[in-house]
Design an enzyme around this catalytic site. Structure first.
Site, PDB file in Angstrom:
ATOM      1  N   CYS A 170      23.343  10.880  17.473  1.00 53.84           N
ATOM      2  CA  CYS A 170      22.127   9.903  17.923  1.00 53.84           C
ATOM      3  C   CYS A 170      22.078   8.609  18.641  1.00 53.84           C
ATOM      4  O   CYS A 170      20.989   8.230  19.457  1.00 53.84           O
ATOM      5  CB  CYS A 170      21.516   9.363  16.797  1.00 53.84           C
ATOM      6  SG  CYS A 170      22.223  10.268  15.024  1.00 53.84           S
ATOM      7  N   HIS A 305      16.515   1.057  15.811  1.00 52.70           N
ATOM      8  CA  HIS A 305      16.995   2.096  15.894  1.00 52.70           C
ATOM      9  C   HIS A 305      15.657   3.523  14.872  1.00 52.70           C
ATOM     10  O   HIS A 305      15.141   4.057  15.186  1.00 52.70           O
ATOM     11  CB  HIS A 305      18.662   2.564  15.326  1.00 52.70           C
ATOM     12  CG  HIS A 305      19.300   3.924  15.472  1.00 52.70           C
ATOM     13  ND1 HIS A 305      19.413   5.192  15.948  1.00 52.70           N
ATOM     14  CD2 HIS A 305      19.360   4.811  14.126  1.00 52.70           C
ATOM     15  CE1 HIS A 305      19.157   5.937  15.527  1.00 52.70           C
ATOM     16  NE2 HIS A 305      20.311   5.723  14.617  1.00 52.70           N
ATOM     17  N   HIS A 343      12.875  11.620  15.251  1.00 46.54           N
ATOM     18  CA  HIS A 343      14.238  11.231  15.531  1.00 46.54           C
ATOM     19  C   HIS A 343      14.469  12.461  17.072  1.00 46.54           C
ATOM     20  O   HIS A 343      14.706  13.054  16.799  1.00 46.54           O
ATOM     21  CB  HIS A 343      14.633  11.037  14.071  1.00 46.54           C
ATOM     22  CG  HIS A 343      16.056  10.856  14.820  1.00 46.54           C
ATOM     23  ND1 HIS A 343      17.314  10.739  16.295  1.00 46.54           N
ATOM     24  CD2 HIS A 343      17.145   9.868  14.333  1.00 46.54           C
ATOM     25  CE1 HIS A 343      18.090  10.169  15.836  1.00 46.54           C
ATOM     26  NE2 HIS A 343      18.090   9.483  14.788  1.00 46.54           N
TER      27      HIS A 343
END
Length: 845
Positions: A170, A305, A343
């Site tokens: 990520c 995040h 995401h």
């Protein structure tokens, strides 16, 4: 630590096909989450809300429209190779090209440059193609693999810097930006493309997230919300163009924001390989602030995040709270773009950087989606944080922001951004632009016009210059071309939507061959080229350059002379230097726009501009000669006259044979000559010519140029000229002293220019030789339209289009833009170092 400038951005995200659309989506608090497109996979085949093995618990996500669309011909890629390429490679190529354009850089001109490419990529779902061993081809092999995402961009655009694909899950794209910044600081590259890409081709990761208990049942990330229940997947591709800040400022590039510092680390052995570590996050955040030299209290907002998992949000808030809980008078803003896009995995970090950079640029932080349901267990206030639940205005001056990105395997990254520095602005740039558009066919041109109208409409009100700059200079061009001049954004939108009625503005590209003709004395007027100077800063810069060399010779300011309303401009000692200055400045602008001459031709004093443009004379020597010529001519007795006659040279030669003080000064056409000499003799000739049936007209001049009356100044001028340096022409010159093209061994030296004062201007002969080369366009470089009508009258069968960027006292300053538009329609591809429409504050002199 060296600051790094973000000078270009391009991206595609769900419901946000470009940067402007992304900003609009964020500011409106919208999202791009939709049902899974049927061309990806049949969601129903995998859906099971119980989370049974091999299934997913939702049927939604953030998907890019037309992710498979690709113009293979544009990039010169064969159909079989394009078909075998991972769509992520295709998207990155398109995004890299547009990112350079956004930076006002010509993508083609980056070939061979020391440009690094750093791409974050987490998934390679296209690799499923390699599971059928019988179908593997060389194209399929090179179309797959993480490594090729970066290498494909470097190869196709011929970029010579480091080329690295980064997979830290990520955090991949934020790590790629960190590596690119490090390479720029270390001198490993001078420019970098950095970002990431993520395309969901199969439901494999959806299954993983579901089985790992990380997937939100509604497919939506809800960062820091009390309703946070997991991850929703999203797609995206984004690249930044990065430069060292000093280099970006020196090159006049647009600066979106500045990267002050970044840092990366890993959790090491924590409480699980996929579990985040508060302590590692604290360490990387603290190290970044230390490197940036920024007190945490000065961070206006953090783009977190923020996945929307309960554990992840809690740990991130505690890590940030370690720096913000006790150092602030007001809480730090907090948000996450994942609430809008899902995401985006390999592109998640760069998405956050783009959001933060746009917020700094617009002085406004967009609201964080799902902020209304803040999770009270996070205790944001006691951690010095507050979720941004409505647009948050930012103060003027330098503002700082931070971006976090944490990888599933423990690789963490943090970055500190600052608002762009204020760059001193010069005089206002153009208030208009040239809209250019092209396609390989007429129907494609129409479709592109409709799309471009939408781009103009969504652009900032002051964005005309940036859009026109990109179109004029950095866009590759097809055969069918549209080009026209507009004064504002609304005018551009209206014209593009009426493209079917723009026949006069549409052309088909052919080979372009432009001949330049430079005007002589008589073209001067008060306020000469004033509107052109007002509207074109590069033209102003070039005039200033001439002024620095010419004014010491004149004993007065050339710029003040050009701007004045009086009639000093008509005095020979000032007229000739002023004409030269305008022609030199116009030549600089035209060459900078990529309008290069196939050959050059000048009428009398206009030949000095020709010689300077051809490299025969340096500017300092040219100014010295022009000023000396004008001064010495002005000092001669005013006893002469000039007469324009509609007759051939042979017809006047017999008449002037008995008048030794009169000569044929110019042959402008087969029946168009000028006589020059002592006034009484010229008057006698006028009577004789009338009796012979020839019309004549006295010219308003101070002296009898190109006649025996010029001989007294020749010796002094020759002495001055002998002290100058002369080179051979680097562009073909059709000499009006010789009446033909100069041969390679024929110098334009002191003797040439001394002879040039006395001998006739053989304009017609020189033009006849020049137009025999079949130019497609003739361009008059001077303060007024004078020579082209003479050429049309003398050579009516010549088919070359005639263009005049400065037609005279009534010009409004847009004629130069119209000249560029006409040449583009006919096949010219502007490729110079500056443009009349370069974004404000970005001109290069």
């Amino acid at each position: 630590m060296t600051d790094i400038a973000i000078v270009g951005i391009d991206c595609r995200f769900p419901q946000a096909p470009n940067v402007n659309a992304l900003w609009d989506l964020l500011l409106a608090g919208g999202d791009g989450i939709t049902a899974v497109p049927p061309q990806r996979w049949r969601a129903r085949d995998f859906y099971d809300d119980t989370g049974a093995p091999g299934t997913v618990n939702n049927e939604t996500g953030g998907f890019i429209a037309d992710a498979d669309a690709f113009d293979l011909e544009f990039f010169g890629i064969a159909p079989r190779e394009a078909q075998a390429m991972d769509p992520q490679q295709r998207l990155l190529l398109q995004t890299a090209w547009r990112a350079f354009e956004d930076a006002t850089l010509d993508p083609k001109a980056q070939a061979g440059s020391n440009t690094g490419v750093y791409v974050g990529v987490m998934a390679n779902e296209w690799n499923v193609q390699m599971s059928d061993l019988a179908r593997i081809t060389p194209q399929l092999g090179s179309g797959n693999g993480y490594f090729m995402t970066a290498n494909r961009v470097s190869y196709t655009l011929d970029l010579k810097g480091p080329s690295i694909a980064v997979d830290t899950a990520c955090s991949s794209s934020l790590v790629s930006i960190h590596l690119a910044c490090s390479a720029l600081r270390a001198g490993e590259c001078d420019q970098a493309l950095a970002g990431g890409v993520n395309i969901a081709i199969t439901p494999a990761l959806n299954v993983f997230y579901t089985q790992a208990g990380l997937s939100a049942p509604d497919g939506r990330c809800k960062p820091f919300s009390g309703n946070a229940d997991g991850i929703g997947r999203g797609e995206g591709v984004a690249l930044l163009v990065l430069r060292r800040l000093d280099d970006a400022v020196a090159d006049g590039l647009p600066i979106r924001a500045v990267i002050k510092a970044s840092a990366i680390n890993n959790d090491g052995r924590s409480n699980g390989i996929t579990a985040p570590s508060r302590w590692a996050q604290q360490t990387v955040i603290g190290e970044t602030y230390r490197r940036a030299g920024v007190d945490p209290a000065r961070i206006a907002f953090v783009e977190a995040h923020g996945t929307g998992t309960v554990l992840g949000d809690m740990i991130e808030v505690k890590a940030l709270g370690n720096f913000h809980a006790t150092t602030r008078s007001e809480p730090c803003g907090l948000g996450s773009i994942k609430g809008n896009l899902g995401h985006t995995e390999g592109a998640a970090g760069v998405a956050g950087v783009i959001k933060a950079a746009l917020a700094l640029q617009h002085k406004m932080v967009p609201p964080s989606r799902f902020a209304a349901d803040e999770n009270p267990r996070l205790r944001l206030a006691s951690n010095g944080l507050r979720i941004v639940d409505e647009p948050l205005p930012l103060p003027e001056g330098e503002v700082f922001a931070a971006v976090s990105s944490f990888g599933l395997g423990g690789t963490n990254a943090h970055l500190v951004l600052a608002s762009a520095p204020t760059v001193p602005e010069g005089q206002p740039g153009s208030s208009f632009g040239v809209v250019t558009l092209s396609s390989n066919d007429r129907e494609g041109l129409r479709r592109n016009a409709i799309d471009l109208a939408a781009d103009f409409e969504s652009a900032p009100a002051d964005g005309l210059g940036r859009l026109c700059w990109s179109m004029n200079v950095v866009k590759s061009s097809g055969r069918h071309r549209l080009a026209f001049v507009v004064n504002d954004r609304a005018e551009a939108v209206a014209a593009l939507r009426a493209v079917d009625r723009l026949d006069d503005s549409i052309g088909v590209a052919q080979r372009v061959k432009v001949g330049w003709v430079c005007t002589g004395q008589g073209s001067q007027y008060p306020g000469m080229a004033r509107r052109l100077a007002e509207r074109h800063s590069v033209f102003r810069c070039a005039l200033t350059e001439v002024d620095e060399h010419m004014s010491p010779q004149l004993g007065r300011s050339l710029l003040e002379l050009l701007a004045g309303a009086g009639h000093d401009i008509d005095r020979t000692e000032f007229a000739q230097p002023a004409i030269f200055a305008v022609e030199y400045a116009l030549a600089r602008v035209l060459s900078g726009l990529g309008i290069e001459p196939s050959w050059l031709l000048g009428h009398s004093i206009g030949e000095y501009a020709v010689a300077t443009r051809a490299g025969v004379l340096g500017l300092d020597d040219a100014c010295r000669l022009v000023a000396a010529r004008a001064r010495l001519m002005q000092q001669l007795p005013r006893t002469g006259s000039m007469l324009a006659v509609r007759a051939s040279r042979a017809e006047v030669d017999d008449l002037i044979a008995d008048e030794p003080t009169v000569a044929c000064a110019a042959v402008n056409g087969p029946g168009d000559v000028v006589l020059s000499g002592e006034s009484a003799a010229v008057r006698r000739l006028a009577v004789a010519l009338a009796a012979a049936g020839h019309r004549s007209r006295a010219l308003t001049v101070s002296h009898a140029f190109h006649s025996p009356l010029m001989e007294p100044m020749q010796a002094e001028f020759n002495a001055i000229a002998s002290g100058c340096a002369f080179d051979v022409p680097r562009t073909p010159v059709y000499s009006t002293l010789r009446g033909r093209m100069l041969l390679p061994d024929e110098p334009m030296d002191a003797g040439y220019w001394t002879e040039h004062i006395r001998e006739p201007v053989l304009f017609a002969a020189a033009v006849a030789a020049a137009v025999a080369t079949a130019p497609t366009h003739l361009l008059e470089v001077g303060p007024k339209r004078v020579l082209l009508p003479m050429i049309r009258r003398s050579f009516p069968d010549n088919a070359a289009a005639q263009l005049v960027p400065c037609p005279g006292p009534d010009a409004d300053g847009t004629e130069l833009a119209a000249t560029v538009a006409a040449l583009y329609r006919d096949g010219l591809d502007p490729s110079g170092t500056h443009s009349m429409t370069r974004p404000h504050g970005s001109e290069r002199g």
